[in-house]
Design a protein around this motif. Structure first.
Motif, PDB file in Angstrom:
ATOM      1  N   LEU A 138     -10.510   0.930  -4.728  1.00  0.00           N
ATOM      2  CA  LEU A 138     -12.130   1.686  -4.554  1.00  0.00           C
ATOM      3  C   LEU A 138     -12.967   0.629  -5.096  1.00  0.00           C
ATOM      4  O   LEU A 138     -14.162   0.262  -4.446  1.00  0.00           O
ATOM      5  N   LYS A 139     -12.888   0.083  -6.289  1.00  0.00           N
ATOM      6  CA  LYS A 139     -13.898  -0.911  -6.698  1.00  0.00           C
ATOM      7  C   LYS A 139     -14.011  -2.097  -5.837  1.00  0.00           C
ATOM      8  O   LYS A 139     -15.095  -2.687  -5.655  1.00  0.00           O
ATOM      9  N   ALA A 140     -12.824  -2.575  -5.216  1.00  0.00           N
ATOM     10  CA  ALA A 140     -12.807  -3.727  -4.644  1.00  0.00           C
ATOM     11  C   ALA A 140     -13.550  -3.312  -3.238  1.00  0.00           C
ATOM     12  O   ALA A 140     -14.297  -4.336  -2.696  1.00  0.00           O
ATOM     13  N   LEU A 141     -13.147  -2.215  -2.799  1.00  0.00           N
ATOM     14  CA  LEU A 141     -13.772  -1.832  -1.370  1.00  0.00           C
ATOM     15  C   LEU A 141     -15.332  -1.817  -1.568  1.00  0.00           C
ATOM     16  O   LEU A 141     -16.162  -1.758  -0.693  1.00  0.00           O
ATOM     17  N   GLU A 142     -15.890  -1.130  -2.440  1.00  0.00           N
ATOM     18  CA  GLU A 142     -17.381  -0.958  -2.907  1.00  0.00           C
ATOM     19  C   GLU A 142     -17.869  -2.557  -2.712  1.00  0.00           C
ATOM     20  O   GLU A 142     -19.244  -2.228  -2.679  1.00  0.00           O
TER      21      GLU A 142
ATOM     22  N   TYR B 191      -6.897   4.994   3.649  1.00  0.00           N
ATOM     23  CA  TYR B 191      -5.546   4.253   3.785  1.00  0.00           C
ATOM     24  C   TYR B 191      -5.160   3.745   2.398  1.00  0.00           C
ATOM     25  O   TYR B 191      -4.194   3.538   2.015  1.00  0.00           O
ATOM     26  N   LEU B 192      -6.419   3.295   1.646  1.00  0.00           N
ATOM     27  CA  LEU B 192      -6.017   2.723   0.362  1.00  0.00           C
ATOM     28  C   LEU B 192      -5.332   4.070  -0.619  1.00  0.00           C
ATOM     29  O   LEU B 192      -4.402   3.579  -1.159  1.00  0.00           O
ATOM     30  N   GLY B 193      -5.977   5.055  -0.517  1.00  0.00           N
ATOM     31  CA  GLY B 193      -5.342   6.359  -1.091  1.00  0.00           C
ATOM     32  C   GLY B 193      -3.923   6.706  -0.611  1.00  0.00           C
ATOM     33  O   GLY B 193      -2.894   6.986  -1.531  1.00  0.00           O
ATOM     34  N   ASP B 194      -3.636   6.588   0.644  1.00  0.00           N
ATOM     35  CA  ASP B 194      -2.219   6.680   1.126  1.00  0.00           C
ATOM     36  C   ASP B 194      -1.176   5.692   0.576  1.00  0.00           C
ATOM     37  O   ASP B 194      -0.222   5.998   0.081  1.00  0.00           O
TER      38      ASP B 194
ATOM     39  N   ASP C 198     -15.569 -11.158  11.137  1.00  0.00           N
ATOM     40  CA  ASP C 198     -14.170 -11.842  11.022  1.00  0.00           C
ATOM     41  C   ASP C 198     -13.966 -11.981   9.441  1.00  0.00           C
ATOM     42  O   ASP C 198     -13.154 -11.455   8.917  1.00  0.00           O
ATOM     43  N   ALA C 199     -15.051 -12.619   8.815  1.00  0.00           N
ATOM     44  CA  ALA C 199     -14.940 -12.669   7.296  1.00  0.00           C
ATOM     45  C   ALA C 199     -14.971 -11.286   6.566  1.00  0.00           C
ATOM     46  O   ALA C 199     -14.055 -11.191   5.541  1.00  0.00           O
ATOM     47  N   LEU C 200     -15.642 -10.424   7.196  1.00  0.00           N
ATOM     48  CA  LEU C 200     -15.560  -8.980   6.564  1.00  0.00           C
ATOM     49  C   LEU C 200     -14.063  -8.171   6.948  1.00  0.00           C
ATOM     50  O   LEU C 200     -13.356  -7.843   6.069  1.00  0.00           O
TER      51      LEU C 200
ATOM     52  N   THR D  98      -7.471  -8.555   2.870  1.00  0.00           N
ATOM     53  CA  THR D  98      -7.029  -8.682   1.526  1.00  0.00           C
ATOM     54  C   THR D  98      -6.959  -7.442   0.450  1.00  0.00           C
ATOM     55  O   THR D  98      -6.127  -7.280  -0.052  1.00  0.00           O
ATOM     56  N   ILE D  99      -7.774  -6.654   0.614  1.00  0.00           N
ATOM     57  CA  ILE D  99      -7.992  -5.497  -0.105  1.00  0.00           C
ATOM     58  C   ILE D  99      -6.730  -4.604   0.251  1.00  0.00           C
ATOM     59  O   ILE D  99      -6.097  -4.195  -0.678  1.00  0.00           O
ATOM     60  N   PHE D 100      -6.303  -4.305   1.633  1.00  0.00           N
ATOM     61  CA  PHE D 100      -5.288  -3.755   2.046  1.00  0.00           C
ATOM     62  C   PHE D 100      -3.934  -4.533   1.436  1.00  0.00           C
ATOM     63  O   PHE D 100      -3.045  -3.718   0.807  1.00  0.00           O
TER      64      PHE D 100
END
Length: 105
Positions: free
Chosen positions: A28-32, A47-50, A82-84, A90-92
């Motif tokens: 979550l921190k990375a996603l934020e 998806y990250l929680g899963d 694309d960059a986003l 990368t977070i996944f």
């Protein structure tokens, strides 16, 4: 920037096992940190929680592929650049690696 929806997801981690909650918090921190619109960040967080909750490698692989598919769908729909999309992937990938390390051998 913490959004209201992501803040609510942080409360969900209270019901997770300690290792999963720790992984989820890192994700979550990375996603934020991404400039991802809230409606997409909220879905990505699921998806990250899963991934954090996965009990075996199959569940983990499915959650990872769903997350990456979600990012690819956003890119294909031109909802994000694309960059986003690469940053989201990368977070996944990082979440997958952390969760895989926690799975029983």
């Amino acid at each position: 920037m913490t959004t209201d929806r992501l803040s609510l997801l942080q409360f969900e981690q209270l019901s997770l096992k300690p290792a999963a909650a720790s992984q989820f918090a890192l994700s979550l921190k990375a996603l934020e940190q991404l400039a991802l619109p809230e409606r997409y960040a909220y879905r990505a967080a699921h998806y990250l929680g899963d991934m954090a909750e996965a009990e075996n490698s199959q569940q983990l692989a499915v959650a990872k592929e769903q997350g990456i598919g979600f990012a690819q769908g956003l890119l294909t729909a031109a909802a994000i650049e694309d960059a986003l999309a690469q940053s989201l992937n990368t977070i996944f990938e990082d979440a997958f690696a952390r969760a895989l390390a926690q799975l029983p051998q």
